[in-house]
Design an enzyme around this catalytic site. Structure first.
Site, PDB file in Angstrom:
ATOM      1  N   CYS A 231       0.832  -1.201   0.000  1.00 19.64           N
ATOM      2  CA  CYS A 231       0.000   0.000   0.000  1.00 19.64           C
ATOM      3  C   CYS A 231       0.875   1.263   0.000  1.00 19.64           C
ATOM      4  O   CYS A 231       0.656   2.197  -0.775  1.00 19.64           O
ATOM      5  CB  CYS A 231      -0.924  -0.038   1.217  1.00 19.64           C
ATOM      6  N   CYS A 232       1.913   1.273   0.868  1.00 20.58           N
ATOM      7  CA  CYS A 232       2.823   2.431   0.904  1.00 20.58           C
ATOM      8  C   CYS A 232       3.568   2.578  -0.421  1.00 20.58           C
ATOM      9  O   CYS A 232       3.822   3.698  -0.869  1.00 20.58           O
ATOM     10  CB  CYS A 232       3.833   2.280   2.036  1.00 20.58           C
TER      11      CYS A 232
ATOM     12  N   CYS B  36      -1.233   8.456   7.382  1.00 20.72           N
ATOM     13  CA  CYS B  36      -2.585   8.125   6.903  1.00 20.72           C
ATOM     14  C   CYS B  36      -3.459   7.688   8.088  1.00 20.72           C
ATOM     15  O   CYS B  36      -2.983   7.042   9.021  1.00 20.72           O
ATOM     16  CB  CYS B  36      -2.525   6.989   5.898  1.00 20.72           C
TER      17      CYS B  36
ATOM     18  N   CYS C  48      -3.523   4.031   9.490  1.00 20.65           N
ATOM     19  CA  CYS C  48      -2.256   3.513  10.029  1.00 20.65           C
ATOM     20  C   CYS C  48      -1.686   4.389  11.133  1.00 20.65           C
ATOM     21  O   CYS C  48      -0.508   4.242  11.489  1.00 20.65           O
ATOM     22  CB  CYS C  48      -1.230   3.383   8.906  1.00 20.65           C
TER      23      CYS C  48
ATOM     24  N   CYS D  80       7.472   4.194   6.080  1.00 17.77           N
ATOM     25  CA  CYS D  80       6.625   3.984   4.893  1.00 17.77           C
ATOM     26  C   CYS D  80       7.429   3.519   3.694  1.00 17.77           C
ATOM     27  O   CYS D  80       6.871   3.059   2.705  1.00 17.77           O
ATOM     28  CB  CYS D  80       5.869   5.255   4.563  1.00 17.77           C
TER      29      CYS D  80
END
Ligand code: SF4
Length: 235
Positions: free
Chosen positions: A121-122, A204, A207, A230
């Site tokens: 995702c990062c 985010c 997280c 990240c």
């Protein structure tokens, strides 16, 4: 101009850090003198980011600031950006989004990717967009401080960045958490109100939680997931 390719043979300047900004203004003046418009600041709009924006505005009023807009930030973070735009109207703030919308990401990689594969995702929402933002520029600025975590304690003012084939300039390496807040209060700068609610480090929303350990400012980031960065600052 110092380029990534000539790094090995170049003698890097040294900066005094026994002054009011612990060398930060000197580093920024050098960096903007050296790179002109070929340098961007990748800002998360956390409190260190606010300090850096204020310092950058003293050196280059129309500097380019890139915000990696994952579309998953807190409402308070977007409100902070609006306040910054009002205070520094000449800055060029770019909201850099990933190529995949959240819906497209869910279709390709599954719902809530941040829960089952936060590294992926990062990569999709931060690392690749930063790589795109740095295409065509020589250097970038980051608000890393040595005190923040063991992985950051060896950061220098000017760093060769193999990951992005770039040069990473880190003016705040000698600043403490207390220095950052003293500067913000002294200059009455706007900041993210989540800092007053137990969030020293803000990323985010899915997280980020309030810090679990008051002695570890980043302990609310990816808490319980074995992840601390990240990926922007890991080679
Ligand atoms: Fe995704 Fe979380 Fe990384 Fe944001 S911090 S890009 S939500 S894994």
């Amino acid at each position: 101009m110092l380029t990534y390719q000539t790094w090995e043979s170049h003698e890097l300047p040294s900066f005094p850090h026994d002054n009011e900004t612990k060398g930060a203004l000197d580093v920024l003046a050098w960096a903007y003198g050296e790179y002109k418009d070929d340098i961007v600041y990748a800002c998360s709009f956390g409190v260190e980011g606010i300090v850096l924006i204020d310092l950058i505005s003293k050196v280059k009023q129309d500097a380019e600031i890139v915000f990696l807009d994952t579309c998953l930030h807190f409402r308070e973070t977007y409100e902070t950006i609006e306040k910054v735009k009002e205070k520094y109207p000449f800055l060029r703030i770019v909201m850099k989004k990933p190529s995949l919308s959240l819906e497209e990401q869910a279709q390709q990689f599954g719902d809530e990717l941040w829960k089952h594969n936060p590294n992926k995702c990062c990569e999709l929402r931060k690392v690749i967009p930063l790589r795109e933002a740095l295409t065509g520029v020589t250097a970038w600025i980051s608000g890393l401080r040595r005190e923040q975590s063991p992985t950051r304690k060896h950061v220098e003012y000017i760093n060769k960045d193999d990951k992005f084939q770039s040069i990473k300039v880190c003016p705040l390496i000698h600043w403490t958490w207390k220095d950052v807040w003293n500067y913000v209060y002294k200059h009455q700068l706007p900041y993210n109100v989540l800092h007053d609610r137990g969030y020293p480090s803000i990323g985010c929303e899915p997280c980020t939680s309030p810090a679990l350990d008051p002695n570890d400012l980043r302990s609310g980031r990816w808490a319980g997931r074995g992840k601390t960065e990240c990926g922007l600052h890991i080679s």
